[in-house]
Design an enzyme around this catalytic site. Structure first.
Site, PDB file in Angstrom:
ATOM      1  N   ARG A 366      49.181  47.982  37.819  1.00 58.05           N
ATOM      2  CA  ARG A 366      49.284  46.346  37.798  1.00 58.05           C
ATOM      3  C   ARG A 366      48.017  45.618  38.880  1.00 58.05           C
ATOM      4  O   ARG A 366      47.873  44.635  38.813  1.00 58.05           O
ATOM      5  CB  ARG A 366      50.610  45.860  38.355  1.00 58.05           C
ATOM      6  CG  ARG A 366      51.703  46.533  37.716  1.00 58.05           C
ATOM      7  CD  ARG A 366      52.949  45.754  38.059  1.00 58.05           C
ATOM      8  NE  ARG A 366      53.963  46.453  37.405  1.00 58.05           N
ATOM      9  CZ  ARG A 366      54.814  47.317  37.481  1.00 58.05           C
ATOM     10  NH1 ARG A 366      54.675  48.042  38.736  1.00 58.05           N
ATOM     11  NH2 ARG A 366      55.724  47.879  36.624  1.00 58.05           N
ATOM     12  N   VAL A 367      47.307  46.405  39.621  1.00 57.45           N
ATOM     13  CA  VAL A 367      46.068  46.017  40.047  1.00 57.45           C
ATOM     14  C   VAL A 367      44.748  45.866  39.147  1.00 57.45           C
ATOM     15  O   VAL A 367      44.127  45.040  39.022  1.00 57.45           O
ATOM     16  CB  VAL A 367      45.678  46.778  41.324  1.00 57.45           C
ATOM     17  CG1 VAL A 367      44.428  46.405  42.045  1.00 57.45           C
ATOM     18  CG2 VAL A 367      46.695  46.712  42.157  1.00 57.45           C
TER      19      VAL A 367
END
Length: 520
Positions: A366-367
């Site tokens: 999710r980064v």
């Protein structure tokens, strides 16, 4: 002559102080009502705090977990065979803590921070509580610095940033620990200190892992915290918190640390055992109601701090073991919802020889690109999509041989990308080395190389670029940006290398090779 009134007042005050002292002593002492299975129920200790360390005498300590109206439920951290009903217990006035400091680097310790590697005592200057509140939002900053694992498939498709929490999930024997070991090996010459927490594993497996780290020179920048399968459940419960506290020392001193919890499935099982023995109400699958909080309060402590708070980071790699690939089970879904992404290792891919066996569709960071260098981002942007399409097309291609040219081309490219991302254990690659080989694959430079020779190509091409086209490697090391000039130089290197080593094959040969690989 003394004043009788003053003497009377003094005697009265002395009596009150003595009574107060006796009362305090009585409140800090208790008696064991029952003991067994690593759990003690104690009467007294009316002023004890939650998670306070209790002294049972004889070098045996425990932690107060249940604070009932008239009794205290405690878990025993050592051997409870010498404890009996009626035995005295004293509160220490301090919450459970472990030693922290640079002196722990290179050592193997148990869940209490005591050395178990036979290298003598560890003389640290500080201790820190094992259970603390995670840093708040104000003291954090966004994750934007990559933590290179050295594994092509991860750094290219599911990148990990410093301060991130990336879950490694998969069935037993699918390569989860291997990924962690490679990641730790890749930090041996960097600025990241690694902490490996072994929870409920065989002592022989942990010994082999430590020997591997020592053999490759990575133990000099690592700490290993061990709670083996034969240790009490209380130590299995405590181990990840102890490891996190050690990692937080480095984070709070402005450095970067990496911690791996291997694995949290066993941690949850140990906590369930303790909770049932403490007669706490059970919920789904007999886990206590706060099993989510058990892991969330641990993983939330991973963070990247801002400049005002030292600019340090603690990156967490928790591990969860699934049963038959069931991602929707209770503990897996809990930890997936806490973390910033997951790397899903699939058993079928592992046995097909695709290692690391990363399932592209179920793995995510999710980064994302914020944790990649510009060079890696530019070469790996289309990698996930092309691989996902290849897996879908390969499944349908098994049922028919009449394929269009475009479909055949995607299958050819996907087969080569899959080969490029295969990587042997204990051989992490530097970022610029990954960029070089992934560029060769995504730019189409390997489209005329036989699938079975892709591994050979990758092993030889990286040293070739370093020796014959050194300015590419030098430029990428200095500033990881793939300019048009560097791309042209790499294209030239690919062409010359294929011609010199005779890696190219005709179009008909490529299709025959692709058909054969699909049939196999």
């Amino acid at each position: 002559m003394s004043d009788p009134t003053a003497d009377k007042i003094t005697a009265t005050l002395a009596g009150r102080v003595e009574k107060s002292s006796l009362a305090r002593q009585q409140k800090s002492r208790g008696r064991i009502i029952s003991v067994g299975d690593g759990i003690a129920v104690i009467a007294g200790l009316s002023e004890v705090k939650a998670s306070e360390r209790l002294n049972f005498g004889g070098g045996v300590f425990g932690i107060a977990l249940n604070l009932d109206e008239s009794t205290v439920g405690a878990v025993i951290l050592g051997d409870d065979t010498g404890l009996k009903e009626g035995g005295e217990v004293r509160s220490t006035g301090e919450v459970m803590s472990v030693p922290v400091g640079d002196e722990l680097i290179g050592r193997v310790v148990n869940a209490l921070g005591e050395p178990i590697d036979g290298k003598g005592p560890i003389k640290t200057k500080k201790r820190a509580p094992v259970d603390v509140v995670a840093p708040g939002v104000i003291s954090r900053q966004s994750v934007d610095t990559p933590l290179h694992t050295g594994v092509k498939a991860i750094d290219a498709m599911v990148p990990i940033g410093r301060g991130q929490r990336e879950l490694i999930i998969g069935d037993r024997q699918s390569g989860k620990t291997a990924l962690i070991v490679d990641t730790i090996l890749n930090q041996k010459k960097g600025d990241v200190i690694s902490i490996y927490v072994a929870i409920g594993q065989k002592a022989s497996k942990v010994a082999r892992l430590v020997a591997t780290l020592e053999e490759h020179g990575a133990m000099e920048r690592s700490v290993v915290v061990v709670a083996t399968a034969t240790d009490p459940a209380a130590q299995l419960y405590l181990a990840p918190y102890a490891g996190c506290t050690i990692g937080e020392y480095f984070r709070d001193s402005g450095r970067d640390a990496l911690i791996a919890y291997d694995d949290l499935s066993k941690h949850a099982t140990a906590y369930r055992e303790l909770s049932l023995l403490l007669r706490r109400p059970s919920g789904r699958e007999a886990y206590p109601g706060d099993v989510f909080y058990l892991h969330s309060r641990l993983l939330e402590r991973a963070a990247r701090l801002n400049k005002e708070h030292g600019n340090g980071s603690l990156t967490a790699l928790p591990v969860i073991e699934t049963q038959a690939g069931d991602l929707s089970a209770y503990i897996p879904t809990n930890v997936i919802s806490i973390t910033d992404g997951q790397i899903y290792l699939e058993t079928d891919l592992f046995y097909q020889g695709i290692r690391p066996a990363i399932n592209v569709g179920n793995s995510v960071s999710r980064v994302g690109g914020a944790a990649q260098t510009k060079a890696m981002k530019s070469v790996a942007g289309s990698l996930r999509l092309e691989l996902a399409q290849y897996r879908e097309l390969a499944a349908f291609a098994q049922f028919g041989s009449d394929l269009g040219e475009e479909t055949r081309g995607r299958l050819d490219r996907g087969a080569r990308l899959t080969e490029v991302l295969k990587q042997d254990q204990y051989q992490p690659l530097k970022d610029y080395q990954q960029v070089v080989i992934i560029y060769a694959a995504t730019s189409g430079g390997l489209d005329d190389v036989a699938v079975e020779r892709i591994q050979e190509f990758g092993a030889q091409f990286i040293p070739y670029v370093e020796q014959k086209h050194g300015k590419v490697a030098t430029a990428l090391k200095k500033e990881p940006v793939l300019t048009d000039e560097l791309k042209a130089e790499l294209d030239k290197a690919i062409t010359q290398f294929k011609k010199a080593k005779r890696f190219s094959q005709s179009s008909d040969d490529r299709h025959q090779t692709s058909d054969a690989s699909r049939e196999s």
